[in-house]
Write a protein that holds these residues in place. Structure first.
Motif, short mmCIF file in Angstrom:
data_model
loop_
_atom_site.label_atom_id
_atom_site.label_comp_id
_atom_site.label_asym_id
_atom_site.label_seq_id
_atom_site.Cartn_x
_atom_site.Cartn_y
_atom_site.Cartn_z
N GLN A 177 -50.97 -8.19 12.54
CA GLN A 177 -51.08 -9.36 11.68
C GLN A 177 -52.54 -9.87 11.63
OE1 GLN A 177 -48.37 -10.51 9.91
NE2 GLN A 177 -47.43 -8.84 11.00
N THR A 178 -53.49 -9.05 12.28
CA THR A 178 -54.79 -9.81 12.28
C THR A 178 -55.89 -8.60 11.47
OG1 THR A 178 -54.35 -10.73 14.25
CG2 THR A 178 -56.67 -10.52 13.72
N LEU A 179 -55.98 -7.45 12.21
CA LEU A 179 -57.22 -6.86 11.74
C LEU A 179 -56.98 -6.17 10.26
CD1 LEU A 179 -59.76 -5.35 12.33
CD2 LEU A 179 -58.68 -3.32 13.21
N MET A 180 -55.91 -5.21 9.95
CA MET A 180 -55.78 -4.66 8.80
C MET A 180 -55.30 -5.70 7.78
SD MET A 180 -56.29 -1.57 8.79
CE MET A 180 -56.45 0.25 9.51
N PRO A 181 -54.71 -6.80 8.07
CA PRO A 181 -54.34 -7.63 6.80
C PRO A 181 -55.54 -8.32 6.28
CG PRO A 181 -52.43 -7.69 8.65
CD PRO A 181 -53.65 -6.84 9.09
N ARG A 182 -56.30 -8.70 7.25
CA ARG A 182 -57.65 -9.29 6.71
C ARG A 182 -58.42 -8.31 5.77
NH1 ARG A 182 -59.69 -13.91 9.81
NH2 ARG A 182 -58.22 -14.81 11.07
N ILE A 183 -58.66 -7.36 6.45
CA ILE A 183 -59.37 -6.14 5.36
C ILE A 183 -58.76 -5.98 4.16
CG2 ILE A 183 -60.23 -3.89 5.44
CD1 ILE A 183 -60.50 -4.02 8.53
N LEU A 184 -57.26 -5.68 4.19
CA LEU A 184 -56.59 -5.45 3.02
C LEU A 184 -56.63 -6.61 2.08
CD1 LEU A 184 -53.47 -3.56 4.57
CD2 LEU A 184 -55.44 -2.58 3.47
N ARG A 185 -56.48 -7.95 2.56
CA ARG A 185 -56.67 -9.02 1.73
C ARG A 185 -57.85 -8.95 0.94
NH1 ARG A 185 -54.24 -11.93 5.34
NH2 ARG A 185 -56.43 -12.83 6.24
N PHE A 250 -53.98 3.51 1.67
CA PHE A 250 -53.26 2.15 1.37
C PHE A 250 -53.17 2.00 -0.09
CE2 PHE A 250 -54.16 1.15 5.90
CZ PHE A 250 -53.21 0.36 6.12
N GLY A 251 -53.79 2.97 -0.84
CA GLY A 251 -53.81 3.02 -2.24
C GLY A 251 -54.48 1.56 -2.86
N LEU A 252 -55.57 1.16 -2.32
CA LEU A 252 -56.09 -0.03 -2.77
C LEU A 252 -57.46 0.32 -3.38
CD1 LEU A 252 -55.10 -2.33 -0.03
CD2 LEU A 252 -54.14 -2.54 -2.36
N PRO A 253 -58.06 -0.39 -4.32
CA PRO A 253 -59.38 -0.25 -4.50
C PRO A 253 -60.35 -0.75 -3.56
CG PRO A 253 -58.48 -2.32 -5.68
CD PRO A 253 -57.30 -1.50 -4.94
N LEU A 254 -61.41 -0.17 -3.44
CA LEU A 254 -62.78 -0.60 -2.56
C LEU A 254 -63.81 -0.91 -3.31
CD1 LEU A 254 -63.84 -0.90 0.04
CD2 LEU A 254 -64.31 1.76 0.23
N ARG A 255 -64.16 -2.33 -3.15
CA ARG A 255 -65.07 -2.66 -3.82
C ARG A 255 -66.29 -3.27 -2.59
NH1 ARG A 255 -60.98 -4.12 -7.04
NH2 ARG A 255 -60.86 -6.21 -6.08
#
Length: 332
Positions: A177-185, A250-255
């Motif tokens: 609930q901490t590391l990855m969620p912050r990055i993904l957000r 995760f199938g997300l864009p990286l900017r």
């Protein structure tokens, strides 16, 4: 083995509950949330028990001593981990809780205590490579680090029969609930700031590897009364490589947006001052959270490997794939 796990509804805590249950241990875990506890119990591979407990309250020390009777070990996972917050909250969750665990261990004659600490104790706003457990500790970067350091001091000075202090670095995996969620957000909403060229090297720890370290600390002979172990995957990776892999899996864009660290530091200091003056709510950026992505930090795992025989069970690449599959299942 009768095992008491504090903070068993948290990220590391619940995975430890499940691992210990799978190993045939008699597991009792504590936590504040009945809803989270019900999920832990439902997903456990064998029956486990829960005790509602909020550390730092009048009855918490007595309640913990009651459930620790005849225990073979206590694993103290309960903590407040955040880059921002009220000092009193950190002290209650990190220092007072540890004092309660020590008191229960003494009162019940518990043979072994496993205390979950943090390598944030090493953080110094500078590149640090292959840090050993006996490294000199800098001035704490924030109140979270300050109270975790105080908790470690309590444990080291408690005079308990057998103690292992583990410092796991940047845990990730299902139920994080901490590391990855912050990055993904940030990936979803905008650009990730890249400082100092993005070539800094970081250690991460897939949750199963941290659980393995704790389990070995519970079941292996310890070389001395107080033992400290760094924990990570032992696979330092460059920040940009990690971000690119996360985006793919995760199938997300990286900017990304290149920004100089000195500018970020000034902005973060300003946001912290404004937050304190404005009521204390967490600012959108803190100096510590920015610094974690601006400076290399890797850990020496020699003690963990040589004294406990630890080896990683899951690679970083496979861990990111597993986390991504779980995350996508949750989204759907």
């Amino acid at each position: 083995m009768k095992l008491v796990i504090t903070g068993g509804t948290g990220f590391l805590g619940r995975h430890l509950v499940w691992r210990a249950a799978s190993e045939g241990a008699d597991v009792l875990f504590t936590g504040r949330s009945a809803k989270a506890a019900a999920e832990v119990i439902r997903l456990a591979p064998a029956p486990v028990r829960w005790q509602a407990l909020a550390h730092g309250e009048a009855a918490s020390e007595t309640a913990l001593a009651e459930v620790a009777r005849d225990a073979d070990a206590i694993v103290h996972c309960a903590a407040l981990s955040s880059p921002w917050g009220r000092y009193d909250d950190f002290h209650r969750a990190n220092v007072a809780s540890t004092a309660e665990v020590i008191s229960a261990s003494r009162a019940c004659g518990v043979p072994r205590l496993i205390h979950i600490s943090t390598p944030s104790l090493y953080f110094a706003f500078a590149d640090q490579i292959n840090i050993r457990e006996d490294a000199d500790l800098p001035e704490p970067a924030n109140d979270y680090v300050r109270t975790k350091r105080a908790a470690e001091t309590l444990v080291m000075q408690a005079g308990l029969p057998e103690v292992a202090i583990l410092r796991p670095r940047a845990l990730f995996g299902p139920w994080d609930q901490t590391l990855m969620p912050r990055i993904l957000r940030v990936m979803t909403q905008g650009a990730i700031p890249v400082m100092r060229g993005g070539s800094i090297r970081l250690d991460l720890t897939y949750i199963d590897n941290a659980v393995e370290a704790v389990w070995l600390a519970l079941t292996k002979p310890l070389p001395c009364p107080v033992n400290i172990y760094n924990v990570s995957n032992g696979e330092p990776r460059e920040l940009l490589d990690l971000l690119n892999q996360m985006a793919r899996e995760f199938g997300l864009p990286l900017r990304t947006r290149k920004v100089p660290w000195p500018l970020v530091e000034v902005v973060a200091r300003g946001l912290e001052i404004a937050a304190r003056l404005g009521g204390g709510n967490e600012p959108p950026l803190t100096r510590y959270s920015a610094g974690v992505l601006a400076f290399s930090q890797t850990l020496d795992l020699s003690a963990l490997r040589n004294e406990l025989g630890w080896r990683p069970l899951v690679s970083i690449d496979e861990g990111i794939r597993r986390h991504a599959r779980w995350w996508q299942d949750q989204q759907s």
